[in-house]
Design a protein around this motif. Structure first.
Motif, PDB file in Angstrom:
ATOM      1  N   MET A   1       0.789  -1.353  -0.173  1.00  0.00           N
ATOM      2  CA  MET A   1       0.200  -0.060   0.110  1.00  0.00           C
ATOM      3  C   MET A   1       1.081   1.301  -0.001  1.00  0.00           C
ATOM      4  N   LEU A   2       1.791   1.142   1.142  1.00  0.00           N
ATOM      5  CA  LEU A   2       2.794   2.451   0.997  1.00  0.00           C
ATOM      6  C   LEU A   2       3.577   2.563  -0.310  1.00  0.00           C
ATOM      7  N   LEU A   3       4.052   1.416  -0.882  1.00  0.00           N
ATOM      8  CA  LEU A   3       4.999   1.852  -1.968  1.00  0.00           C
ATOM      9  C   LEU A   3       3.868   2.119  -3.240  1.00  0.00           C
ATOM     10  N   SER A   4       2.731   1.681  -3.158  1.00  0.00           N
ATOM     11  CA  SER A   4       1.983   2.210  -4.245  1.00  0.00           C
ATOM     12  C   SER A   4       1.719   3.603  -4.238  1.00  0.00           C
ATOM     13  N   TYR A   5       1.591   4.261  -2.990  1.00  0.00           N
ATOM     14  CA  TYR A   5       1.431   5.687  -2.784  1.00  0.00           C
ATOM     15  C   TYR A   5       2.901   6.382  -3.031  1.00  0.00           C
ATOM     16  N   PHE A   6       3.667   6.025  -2.662  1.00  0.00           N
ATOM     17  CA  PHE A   6       5.228   6.701  -2.922  1.00  0.00           C
ATOM     18  C   PHE A   6       5.855   5.577  -3.783  1.00  0.00           C
ATOM     19  N   PRO A   7       5.624   5.913  -5.282  1.00  0.00           N
ATOM     20  CA  PRO A   7       6.262   4.708  -6.416  1.00  0.00           C
ATOM     21  C   PRO A   7       7.753   4.752  -6.341  1.00  0.00           C
ATOM     22  N   HIS A   8       8.554   6.085  -5.733  1.00  0.00           N
ATOM     23  CA  HIS A   8       9.960   6.046  -5.804  1.00  0.00           C
ATOM     24  C   HIS A   8      10.324   6.347  -4.445  1.00  0.00           C
ATOM     25  N   PRO A   9      10.387   5.293  -3.694  1.00  0.00           N
ATOM     26  CA  PRO A   9      10.745   5.546  -2.173  1.00  0.00           C
ATOM     27  C   PRO A   9      12.253   5.970  -2.057  1.00  0.00           C
ATOM     28  N   SER A  10      12.534   6.551  -1.164  1.00  0.00           N
ATOM     29  CA  SER A  10      14.056   7.095  -0.689  1.00  0.00           C
ATOM     30  C   SER A  10      14.660   6.008  -0.084  1.00  0.00           C
ATOM     31  N   LYS A  11      16.227   5.967  -0.011  1.00  0.00           N
ATOM     32  CA  LYS A  11      16.815   4.862   0.619  1.00  0.00           C
ATOM     33  C   LYS A  11      16.408   4.689   1.913  1.00  0.00           C
ATOM     34  N   ARG A  12      16.154   6.015   2.507  1.00  0.00           N
ATOM     35  CA  ARG A  12      15.809   5.609   4.059  1.00  0.00           C
ATOM     36  C   ARG A  12      14.378   4.911   4.110  1.00  0.00           C
ATOM     37  N   VAL A  13      13.401   5.181   3.223  1.00  0.00           N
ATOM     38  CA  VAL A  13      12.293   4.305   3.365  1.00  0.00           C
ATOM     39  C   VAL A  13      12.446   2.643   3.099  1.00  0.00           C
ATOM     40  N   LYS A  14      13.282   2.477   2.192  1.00  0.00           N
ATOM     41  CA  LYS A  14      13.757   1.187   1.963  1.00  0.00           C
ATOM     42  C   LYS A  14      14.394   0.398   3.102  1.00  0.00           C
ATOM     43  N   ASP A  15      15.232   1.252   3.631  1.00  0.00           N
ATOM     44  CA  ASP A  15      16.060   0.809   4.887  1.00  0.00           C
ATOM     45  C   ASP A  15      14.934   0.484   5.956  1.00  0.00           C
ATOM     46  N   LEU A  16      14.083   1.316   6.240  1.00  0.00           N
ATOM     47  CA  LEU A  16      12.957   1.103   7.226  1.00  0.00           C
ATOM     48  C   LEU A  16      12.223  -0.139   7.046  1.00  0.00           C
ATOM     49  N   PHE A  17      11.949  -0.338   5.744  1.00  0.00           N
ATOM     50  CA  PHE A  17      11.136  -1.598   5.219  1.00  0.00           C
ATOM     51  C   PHE A  17      11.849  -2.719   5.481  1.00  0.00           C
ATOM     52  N   LYS A  18      13.163  -2.831   5.433  1.00  0.00           N
ATOM     53  CA  LYS A  18      14.134  -4.068   5.773  1.00  0.00           C
ATOM     54  C   LYS A  18      14.224  -4.161   7.156  1.00  0.00           C
ATOM     55  N   GLU A  19      14.402  -3.062   7.983  1.00  0.00           N
ATOM     56  CA  GLU A  19      14.215  -3.181   9.363  1.00  0.00           C
ATOM     57  C   GLU A  19      13.178  -3.885   9.929  1.00  0.00           C
ATOM     58  N   LEU A  20      11.963  -3.381   9.511  1.00  0.00           N
ATOM     59  CA  LEU A  20      10.561  -3.546  10.010  1.00  0.00           C
ATOM     60  C   LEU A  20      10.439  -5.043   9.669  1.00  0.00           C
ATOM     61  N   SER A  21      10.686  -5.489   8.447  1.00  0.00           N
ATOM     62  CA  SER A  21      10.812  -6.871   7.906  1.00  0.00           C
ATOM     63  C   SER A  21      11.742  -7.776   8.650  1.00  0.00           C
ATOM     64  N   LYS A  22      12.723  -7.618   9.113  1.00  0.00           N
ATOM     65  CA  LYS A  22      13.455  -8.394   9.882  1.00  0.00           C
ATOM     66  C   LYS A  22      12.907  -8.507  11.304  1.00  0.00           C
ATOM     67  N   GLU A  23      12.276  -7.244  12.139  1.00  0.00           N
ATOM     68  CA  GLU A  23      11.468  -7.387  13.247  1.00  0.00           C
ATOM     69  C   GLU A  23      10.341  -8.347  13.182  1.00  0.00           C
ATOM     70  N   VAL A  24       9.612  -8.126  12.236  1.00  0.00           N
ATOM     71  CA  VAL A  24       8.248  -8.953  12.065  1.00  0.00           C
ATOM     72  C   VAL A  24       8.638 -10.301  11.944  1.00  0.00           C
ATOM     73  N   SER A  25       9.621 -10.572  11.006  1.00  0.00           N
ATOM     74  CA  SER A  25       9.948 -12.136  10.769  1.00  0.00           C
ATOM     75  C   SER A  25      10.390 -12.666  11.958  1.00  0.00           C
ATOM     76  N   SER A  26      11.104 -11.832  13.161  1.00  0.00           N
ATOM     77  CA  SER A  26      11.754 -12.567  14.081  1.00  0.00           C
ATOM     78  C   SER A  26      10.748 -12.780  15.056  1.00  0.00           C
ATOM     79  N   GLN A  27       9.728 -12.039  15.047  1.00  0.00           N
ATOM     80  CA  GLN A  27       8.569 -12.150  15.857  1.00  0.00           C
ATOM     81  C   GLN A  27       7.673 -13.311  15.724  1.00  0.00           C
ATOM     82  N   ALA A  28       7.454 -13.670  14.488  1.00  0.00           N
ATOM     83  CA  ALA A  28       6.760 -14.500  13.971  1.00  0.00           C
ATOM     84  C   ALA A  28       7.020 -16.039  14.493  1.00  0.00           C
TER      85      ALA A  28
END
Length: 120
Positions: A93-120
């Motif tokens: 949803m967010l990437l469809s709203y921001f089609p060209h995310p900055s490096k900071r946004v991409k890094d944030l997604f990577k970190e959140l993805s790691k955190e979510v997968s570690s909790q699963a």
């Protein structure tokens, strides 16, 4: 249910039952704001003022409403979805709203993805 008969009279209890609690009233006012803006009766700011809803309360209502409805439309049921699936939907949803995310946004997604997968 009437918990303390000394605190309320019967008419107060009936009024509370008919009118609902403050959270229900806020939800109804937020729904009215959404409909008024959708129907172009008021601008966003005018609708918030007319229905006495704060911007933060309205955005919280929208977030809860979207969460409720996205999973019903996604799966056809209200069955809980895994955190990782929820995150994938949110990311899309967010990437469809921001089609060209900055490096900071991409890094944030990577970190959140790691955190979510570690909790699963």
């Amino acid at each position: 249910m009437l918990l303390d008969r000394n605190k309320y009279t019967e008419s107060g209890y009936i009024g509370e039952t008919l009118i609902g609690d403050a959270a229900q009233q806020l939800e109804q006012r937020c729904m009215a704001v959404r409909q008024s803006v959708k129907d172009h009766d008021f601008s966003y700011e005018e609708a918030l003022e007319a229905y006495q809803v704060s911007d933060a309360d309205y955005k919280a209502f929208l977030g809860e409403d979207i969460n409720r409805n996205i999973f019903i439309s996604f799966s056809g049921t209200t069955t809980p979805i895994k955190k990782m699936d929820y995150f994938a939907i949110y990311e899309t949803m967010l990437l469809s709203y921001f089609p060209h995310p900055s490096k900071r946004v991409k890094d944030l997604f990577k970190e959140l993805s790691k955190e979510v997968s570690s909790q699963a």
